[in-house]
Design an enzyme around this catalytic site. Structure first.
Site, PDB file in Angstrom:
ATOM      1  N   ARG A  10       0.822  -1.226   0.000  1.00 45.05           N
ATOM      2  CA  ARG A  10       0.000   0.000   0.000  1.00 45.05           C
ATOM      3  C   ARG A  10       0.856   1.277   0.000  1.00 45.05           C
ATOM      4  NH1 ARG A  10      -5.638  -0.268   1.562  1.00 45.05           N
ATOM      5  NH2 ARG A  10      -6.385  -2.115   0.519  1.00 45.05           N
ATOM      6  N   ARG A  39      -3.494   6.845   0.026  1.00 45.14           N
ATOM      7  CA  ARG A  39      -4.013   8.112   0.547  1.00 45.14           C
ATOM      8  C   ARG A  39      -3.074   8.878   1.457  1.00 45.14           C
ATOM      9  NH1 ARG A  39      -9.327   5.169   2.408  1.00 45.14           N
ATOM     10  NH2 ARG A  39      -7.675   3.637   2.654  1.00 45.14           N
ATOM     11  N   ARG A  97      -6.446  10.906  -7.536  1.00 40.87           N
ATOM     12  CA  ARG A  97      -7.599  10.098  -7.104  1.00 40.87           C
ATOM     13  C   ARG A  97      -8.888  10.919  -7.163  1.00 40.87           C
ATOM     14  NH1 ARG A  97     -11.284   7.810  -6.687  1.00 40.87           N
ATOM     15  NH2 ARG A  97     -12.147   6.397  -5.126  1.00 40.87           N
ATOM     16  N   ASP A 130      -6.664  -3.456  -7.718  1.00 43.93           N
ATOM     17  CA  ASP A 130      -7.206  -3.985  -6.463  1.00 43.93           C
ATOM     18  C   ASP A 130      -7.521  -5.461  -6.612  1.00 43.93           C
ATOM     19  OD1 ASP A 130      -8.177  -2.660  -3.740  1.00 43.93           O
ATOM     20  OD2 ASP A 130      -9.462  -4.369  -4.194  1.00 43.93           O
ATOM     21  N   TYR A 190     -14.871 -11.690   0.661  1.00 47.11           N
ATOM     22  CA  TYR A 190     -15.600 -10.454   0.308  1.00 47.11           C
ATOM     23  C   TYR A 190     -16.856 -10.780  -0.504  1.00 47.11           C
ATOM     24  CZ  TYR A 190     -11.708  -7.683   2.029  1.00 47.11           C
ATOM     25  OH  TYR A 190     -10.764  -7.113   2.846  1.00 47.11           O
TER      26      TYR A 190
HETATM   27  O1  CP3 Z   1       0.262   0.477  -3.190  1.00 48.36           O
HETATM   28  C1  CP3 Z   1      -0.409  -0.535  -3.383  1.00 48.36           C
HETATM   29  O2  CP3 Z   1      -0.393  -1.486  -2.593  1.00 48.36           O
HETATM   30  C2  CP3 Z   1      -1.129  -0.644  -4.704  1.00 48.36           C
HETATM   31  C3  CP3 Z   1      -2.395  -1.151  -4.933  1.00 48.36           C
HETATM   32  C4  CP3 Z   1      -3.290  -1.940  -3.998  1.00 48.36           C
HETATM   33  C5  CP3 Z   1      -4.531  -1.462  -3.494  1.00 48.36           C
HETATM   34  N1  CP3 Z   1      -5.153  -2.496  -2.859  1.00 48.36           N
HETATM   35  C6  CP3 Z   1      -5.045  -0.081  -3.668  1.00 48.36           C
HETATM   36  C7  CP3 Z   1      -6.164   0.393  -2.832  1.00 48.36           C
HETATM   37  C8  CP3 Z   1      -3.165  -3.274  -3.585  1.00 48.36           C
HETATM   38  C9  CP3 Z   1      -1.997  -4.229  -3.781  1.00 48.36           C
HETATM   39  C10 CP3 Z   1      -4.359  -3.615  -2.874  1.00 48.36           C
HETATM   40  C11 CP3 Z   1      -4.631  -4.961  -2.334  1.00 48.36           C
HETATM   41  C12 CP3 Z   1      -5.854  -5.192  -1.551  1.00 48.36           C
HETATM   42  N2  CP3 Z   1      -7.100  -4.658  -1.744  1.00 48.36           N
HETATM   43  C13 CP3 Z   1      -5.938  -6.103  -0.477  1.00 48.36           C
HETATM   44  C14 CP3 Z   1      -4.805  -6.987   0.022  1.00 48.36           C
HETATM   45  C15 CP3 Z   1      -3.875  -6.272   0.908  1.00 48.36           C
HETATM   46  C16 CP3 Z   1      -4.457  -5.861   2.239  1.00 48.36           C
HETATM   47  O3  CP3 Z   1      -4.579  -4.643   2.441  1.00 48.36           O
HETATM   48  O4  CP3 Z   1      -4.799  -6.751   3.026  1.00 48.36           O
HETATM   49  C17 CP3 Z   1      -7.268  -6.075   0.014  1.00 48.36           C
HETATM   50  C18 CP3 Z   1      -7.827  -6.869   1.171  1.00 48.36           C
HETATM   51  C19 CP3 Z   1      -7.995  -5.155  -0.807  1.00 48.36           C
HETATM   52  C20 CP3 Z   1      -9.447  -4.830  -0.720  1.00 48.36           C
HETATM   53  C21 CP3 Z   1      -9.687  -3.404  -0.451  1.00 48.36           C
HETATM   54  N3  CP3 Z   1      -9.386  -2.370  -1.314  1.00 48.36           N
HETATM   55  C22 CP3 Z   1     -10.293  -2.836   0.700  1.00 48.36           C
HETATM   56  C23 CP3 Z   1     -10.796  -3.622   1.903  1.00 48.36           C
HETATM   57  C24 CP3 Z   1     -10.332  -1.450   0.505  1.00 48.36           C
HETATM   58  C25 CP3 Z   1     -10.964  -0.418   1.395  1.00 48.36           C
HETATM   59  C26 CP3 Z   1     -10.214  -0.179   2.622  1.00 48.36           C
HETATM   60  C27 CP3 Z   1      -9.447   1.090   2.552  1.00 48.36           C
HETATM   61  O5  CP3 Z   1      -8.246   1.074   2.856  1.00 48.36           O
HETATM   62  O6  CP3 Z   1     -10.084   2.103   2.231  1.00 48.36           O
HETATM   63  C28 CP3 Z   1      -9.713  -1.173  -0.743  1.00 48.36           C
HETATM   64  C29 CP3 Z   1      -9.538   0.159  -1.344  1.00 48.36           C
HETATM   65  C30 CP3 Z   1      -8.163   0.537  -1.812  1.00 48.36           C
HETATM   66  N4  CP3 Z   1      -7.323  -0.268  -2.547  1.00 48.36           N
HETATM   67  C31 CP3 Z   1      -7.515   1.788  -1.610  1.00 48.36           C
HETATM   68  C32 CP3 Z   1      -6.259   1.710  -2.242  1.00 48.36           C
HETATM   69  C33 CP3 Z   1      -5.217   2.783  -2.343  1.00 48.36           C
HETATM   70  C34 CP3 Z   1      -8.133   2.999  -0.883  1.00 48.36           C
HETATM   71  C35 CP3 Z   1      -9.293   3.585  -1.620  1.00 48.36           C
HETATM   72  C36 CP3 Z   1      -9.124   4.953  -2.256  1.00 48.36           C
HETATM   73  O7  CP3 Z   1      -8.014   5.435  -2.565  1.00 48.36           O
HETATM   74  O8  CP3 Z   1     -10.157   5.567  -2.500  1.00 48.36           O
END
Ligand code: CP3
Length: 341
Positions: free
Chosen positions: A22, A26, A35, A72, A145
């Protein structure tokens, strides 16, 4: 050879390569700026121009050794015809899948094409010394999910479904394996040099469930990816899975293990093949807290990581992390001097 690839091939680097799960997100103002030009997170992930730009931001800001594709894990359910939305402050929302839905899943992997465009665009711009990592969610994690309809803390609904409906669960996992295999192969063909499988919900499973829900599908993914001729290193991240990490290392066919925070990596090293890379495992909370706490925790990881090591977190960077502290961690590792705040 690029530092990360060298470590993944079994060499120890005196100064370990660094990236952070990650790392694009943000906590970066430059991320928020791009974004905020797209309302829907899914549309954002499917915009190669924007997704490639944010993939590269941590390279420019921090000089990380790797960029991870911006996408994602929940794009895969969309390629199975399911609806996924992200709500601000809530997270992912899906229509919970039923046994009948599982029987009727329709594969439409064309929707994933923009992701491969993102990979190509990143690869064109990425410095030659840096590595591009592609990824997917592991089938069980994605299935949780799909079954729960949202992120939950204990995954009880998904686990109950798996106990009560082993046949339908197997079918769902097999559909996810099929799409994930194509997704990983195409990312590698587009230029991803390493792949990571995120099993974020590997915790709280009995050993037999761990075997059926996690080891088997992961092993199938890796076998099918290898059968296609893709030979890039594959990192597995089974988060918080206790001693089952040993079975995971032994039985899935992964090339390297990403350790979550609670794993004693010095002990892990003595239990896995000598030349297998360990990635991790700084506590993300220490990164948020900064100061002496962070300095001490970084030292501990460095001290305990024997053999081939990629420095990373035990989970992801949260939105409230200070940029100065990520910079301090990197300076600490590369020069011995961090400037923690
Ligand atoms: O820098 C990176 O890691 C690049 C991309 C990336 C994202 N998600 C971007 C993202 C990667 C590799 C993921 C993986 C991901 N997504 C996982 C596995 C890793 C972990 O965190 O356990 C999971 C479970 C998800 C599912 C997911 N995506 C959730 C539960 C959420 C919402 C929670 C939150 O943090 O808001 C997301 C959204 C998400 N994916 C964001 C980002 C940057 C935030 C949303 C936004 O920017 O509006």
């Amino acid at each position: 050879m690029k530092k990360i690839l060298s470590v993944l091939s079994g060499h120890r680097e005196d100064i370990p390569p660094i990236w952070m799960m990650r790392q694009a997100g943000r906590h970066l103002p430059e991320y928020l700026e791009i974004r905020n030009t797209t309302t829907s997170f899914i549309d954002f992930c499917f915009s190669p121009e924007k997704a490639s730009e944010v993939t590269l931001q941590p390279i420019h800001r921090y000089d990380m050794d790797a960029a991870i594709l911006f996408a994602d894990i929940l794009l895969v359910p969309i390629a199975l015809g399911r609806q996924v939305t992200f709500e601000k402050g809530v997270g992912p929302i899906l229509n919970p899948i039923s046994i009948n839905d599982i029987k009727r899943l329709q594969k439409n992997t064309n929707v994933l094409k923009p992701v491969y465009e993102t990979v190509k665009k990143v690869k064109k711009k990425l410095y030659k010394s840096k590595t591009l990592i592609g990824f997917c969610g592991a089938p069980w994690t994605v299935a949780t999910y799909m079954l729960e309809g949202k992120g939950t803390t204990n995954k009880e609904k998904a686990k109950k479904f798996a106990y009560e409906n082993p046949g339908a669960t197997k079918d769902l996992l097999e559909s996810l394996v099929e799409v994930s295999v194509e997704y990983l192969i195409k990312q590698a063909e587009a230029g991803a040099e390493v792949l990571q499988i995120f099993e974020s919900w590997a915790s709280d499973l009995s050993p037999s469930m761990f075997h059926d829900l996690i080891i088997k599908p992961t092993r199938n993914i890796i076998k099918l990816v290898r059968d296609s001729g893709v030979d890039v290193p594959i990192i597995g991240f089974p988060k918080n899975c206790g001693l089952s990490v040993l079975d995971y290392v032994e039985k899935t066919g992964i090339s390297a293990i990403a350790a979550s925070t609670e794993i004693p990596i010095k002990k892990l090293r003595s239990l896995i093949p000598e030349n297998m890379a360990i990635q991790g495992n700084l506590d993300p909370l220490a990164l948020r807290l900064g100061g002496k706490t962070l300095e001490y925790q970084v030292e501990e990881v460095l001290k305990n990581a024997r053999g081939p090591h990629i420095f990373n977190l035990g989970h992801g960077v949260s939105p409230d992390v200070k940029i100065e502290n990520i910079k301090a961690v990197i300076n600490h590792i590369r020069t011995g001097n961090g400037n923690y705040v």
